[in-house]
Write a protein that holds these residues in place. Structure first.
Motif, PDB file in Angstrom:
ATOM      1  N   TYR A  44      34.734  36.934  33.090  1.00 28.34           N
ATOM      2  CA  TYR A  44      33.767  38.212  33.139  1.00 28.34           C
ATOM      3  C   TYR A  44      33.573  38.556  31.736  1.00 28.34           C
ATOM      4  O   TYR A  44      34.283  39.018  31.055  1.00 28.34           O
ATOM      5  CB  TYR A  44      34.270  39.367  33.996  1.00 28.34           C
ATOM      6  CG  TYR A  44      35.052  38.759  35.357  1.00 28.34           C
ATOM      7  CD1 TYR A  44      34.472  37.986  36.222  1.00 28.34           C
ATOM      8  CD2 TYR A  44      36.528  39.391  35.553  1.00 28.34           C
ATOM      9  CE1 TYR A  44      34.936  37.824  37.335  1.00 28.34           C
ATOM     10  CE2 TYR A  44      36.997  39.052  36.812  1.00 28.34           C
ATOM     11  CZ  TYR A  44      36.257  38.251  37.850  1.00 28.34           C
ATOM     12  OH  TYR A  44      36.757  37.931  38.970  1.00 28.34           O
ATOM     13  N   ALA A  98      28.655  43.855  33.855  1.00 28.88           N
ATOM     14  CA  ALA A  98      27.930  43.506  35.132  1.00 28.88           C
ATOM     15  C   ALA A  98      28.577  42.271  36.093  1.00 28.88           C
ATOM     16  O   ALA A  98      28.690  42.406  37.121  1.00 28.88           O
ATOM     17  CB  ALA A  98      26.640  43.101  34.704  1.00 28.88           C
ATOM     18  N   ASP A  99      29.235  41.392  35.033  1.00 29.04           N
ATOM     19  CA  ASP A  99      29.818  40.307  35.655  1.00 29.04           C
ATOM     20  C   ASP A  99      31.150  40.884  36.600  1.00 29.04           C
ATOM     21  O   ASP A  99      31.340  40.366  37.788  1.00 29.04           O
ATOM     22  CB  ASP A  99      30.537  39.397  34.624  1.00 29.04           C
ATOM     23  CG  ASP A  99      29.196  38.581  33.734  1.00 29.04           C
ATOM     24  OD1 ASP A  99      28.330  38.597  34.568  1.00 29.04           O
ATOM     25  OD2 ASP A  99      29.594  38.165  32.656  1.00 29.04           O
ATOM     26  N   VAL A 101      31.504  43.948  37.920  1.00 25.57           N
ATOM     27  CA  VAL A 101      31.265  44.674  38.969  1.00 25.57           C
ATOM     28  C   VAL A 101      30.616  43.687  40.156  1.00 25.57           C
ATOM     29  O   VAL A 101      30.843  43.797  41.280  1.00 25.57           O
ATOM     30  CB  VAL A 101      29.845  45.640  38.622  1.00 25.57           C
ATOM     31  CG1 VAL A 101      29.446  46.156  39.973  1.00 25.57           C
ATOM     32  CG2 VAL A 101      30.645  46.695  37.922  1.00 25.57           C
ATOM     33  N   SER A 102      29.941  42.658  39.738  1.00 24.44           N
ATOM     34  CA  SER A 102      29.389  41.731  40.718  1.00 24.44           C
ATOM     35  C   SER A 102      30.393  40.997  41.467  1.00 24.44           C
ATOM     36  O   SER A 102      30.582  40.740  42.576  1.00 24.44           O
ATOM     37  CB  SER A 102      28.574  40.680  39.965  1.00 24.44           C
ATOM     38  OG  SER A 102      27.226  41.349  39.449  1.00 24.44           O
ATOM     39  N   ALA A 103      31.631  40.566  40.740  1.00 27.19           N
ATOM     40  CA  ALA A 103      32.807  39.823  41.392  1.00 27.19           C
ATOM     41  C   ALA A 103      33.483  40.564  42.073  1.00 27.19           C
ATOM     42  O   ALA A 103      33.890  40.381  43.279  1.00 27.19           O
ATOM     43  CB  ALA A 103      33.646  39.378  40.296  1.00 27.19           C
ATOM     44  N   LYS A 157      32.085  43.188  44.007  1.00 24.43           N
ATOM     45  CA  LYS A 157      31.362  43.417  44.976  1.00 24.43           C
ATOM     46  C   LYS A 157      31.466  42.255  45.943  1.00 24.43           C
ATOM     47  O   LYS A 157      31.303  42.307  47.013  1.00 24.43           O
ATOM     48  CB  LYS A 157      29.987  43.832  44.759  1.00 24.43           C
ATOM     49  CG  LYS A 157      29.862  45.279  43.971  1.00 24.43           C
ATOM     50  CD  LYS A 157      28.454  45.423  43.818  1.00 24.43           C
ATOM     51  CE  LYS A 157      28.285  46.820  43.428  1.00 24.43           C
ATOM     52  NZ  LYS A 157      26.759  47.416  43.119  1.00 24.43           N
ATOM     53  N   ALA A 158      31.496  41.071  45.428  1.00 20.91           N
ATOM     54  CA  ALA A 158      31.398  39.732  45.996  1.00 20.91           C
ATOM     55  C   ALA A 158      32.582  39.714  46.815  1.00 20.91           C
ATOM     56  O   ALA A 158      32.832  38.940  47.895  1.00 20.91           O
ATOM     57  CB  ALA A 158      31.235  38.527  45.179  1.00 20.91           C
ATOM     58  N   ARG A 159      33.863  40.203  46.362  1.00 21.47           N
ATOM     59  CA  ARG A 159      35.209  40.053  46.970  1.00 21.47           C
ATOM     60  C   ARG A 159      36.035  41.322  47.150  1.00 21.47           C
ATOM     61  O   ARG A 159      36.773  41.670  46.236  1.00 21.47           O
ATOM     62  CB  ARG A 159      36.064  39.143  46.054  1.00 21.47           C
ATOM     63  CG  ARG A 159      35.638  37.602  46.120  1.00 21.47           C
ATOM     64  CD  ARG A 159      36.378  36.729  45.298  1.00 21.47           C
ATOM     65  NE  ARG A 159      36.219  37.087  43.941  1.00 21.47           N
ATOM     66  CZ  ARG A 159      37.437  36.801  42.986  1.00 21.47           C
ATOM     67  NH1 ARG A 159      38.143  36.711  43.222  1.00 21.47           N
ATOM     68  NH2 ARG A 159      37.204  37.221  41.647  1.00 21.47           N
ATOM     69  N   ALA A 215      30.605  52.569  40.438  1.00 21.08           N
ATOM     70  CA  ALA A 215      30.139  51.327  40.638  1.00 21.08           C
ATOM     71  C   ALA A 215      30.066  50.562  41.867  1.00 21.08           C
ATOM     72  O   ALA A 215      29.570  49.566  42.258  1.00 21.08           O
ATOM     73  CB  ALA A 215      31.081  50.310  39.607  1.00 21.08           C
ATOM     74  N   ILE A 257      32.605  49.814  43.658  1.00 18.35           N
ATOM     75  CA  ILE A 257      33.493  48.704  43.923  1.00 18.35           C
ATOM     76  C   ILE A 257      34.775  49.192  44.427  1.00 18.35           C
ATOM     77  O   ILE A 257      35.264  50.344  44.275  1.00 18.35           O
ATOM     78  CB  ILE A 257      33.680  47.729  42.794  1.00 18.35           C
ATOM     79  CG1 ILE A 257      34.223  48.713  41.822  1.00 18.35           C
ATOM     80  CG2 ILE A 257      32.196  47.231  42.454  1.00 18.35           C
ATOM     81  CD1 ILE A 257      34.358  47.743  40.414  1.00 18.35           C
TER      82      ILE A 257
END
Length: 224
Positions: A142, A146-147, A149-151, A153-155, A179, A181
């Protein structure tokens, strides 16, 4: 935010000036202090707050002609130090280096506390406002917020974060909520024990004092 407080049986009072009155002493007492003064810190040695405390203790000693000795009592979300000072004699010779989390957050995070922020302490002065940083290990994939937060949210619930006190827990929980999350909390007794696990990747991210992480960010062991 860090502040100095002293033990007292009087109700909470307004912020005092940078003087250290012995509240329990009679009006005709000798000038304060007559003997060494202890400053009990909620942080561990080597943190930014500890550096500020020792610097202030040195200058207080020079100014008032008496020793000011720093005693570190980290742990239990700052409860250990607060409880220790709350039970000390209310004579102005045991001071507390506190933080906003110990006085403002703990009463809402714990059903019972062994101290009462309003009744057991009198604030003396604000000591410092310490900036913090959101960091990940230097080897983390990361590279941006943003990286991360995206990770997350994905897991949902698989990433973890480290905190060393309720103050930092409050900050990082607010970040997670904003965020949207979910992540697992890994509590640490002190910043000095959290940092090695952040650098080695045991925890995925954390919020720490800027002054404590600058060398590690510069060396590449952490990424802010």
């Amino acid at each position: 935010m860090n502040c100095f407080a002293e033990r007292t049986r009087a109700p909470w009072r307004a912020l005092l000036a940078l003087c250290l009155p012995a509240l329990a002493a009679p009006a005709a007492a000798q000038p304060y202090p007559e003997r060494p003064v202890r400053i009990v810190s909620i942080t561990s040695a080597g943190t930014g707050a500890d550096d500020y405390t020792r610097l202030l203790a040195k200058h207080l000693g020079q100014k008032l002609g008496q020793s000011f000795v720093v005693e570190n009592k980290p742990g239990a979300n700052m409860i250990l130090a607060c409880d220790y000072v709350a039970k000390a004699a209310p004579d102005g010779y045991t001071l507390l280096l506190s933080a906003s989390g110990a006085m403002a957050a703990n009463p809402f995070l714990f059903k019972r506390l062994p101290y009462d922020p309003l009744k057991d302490f009198v604030p003396i002065a604000r000591m410092s406002v310490i900036p913090v940083a959101l960091v990940v290990p230097g080897t983390s994939p990361y590279r941006t917020v943003a990286d991360l937060v995206s990770a997350a949210k994905a897991r949902p619930g698989t990433l973890n974060f480290g905190t060393s006190s309720t103050g930092y827990r409050t900050i990082i929980t607010a970040f997670n909520d904003a965020a949207k999350i979910q992540a697992m909390s890994v509590p640490y007794k002190a910043m000095s024990t959290l940092l090695p696990d952040l650098m080695s990747g045991v925890v995925d991210y954390g919020v720490v004092e800027v002054s404590a992480v600058v060398p590690h960010v510069q060396s590449g062991k952490l990424r802010a």
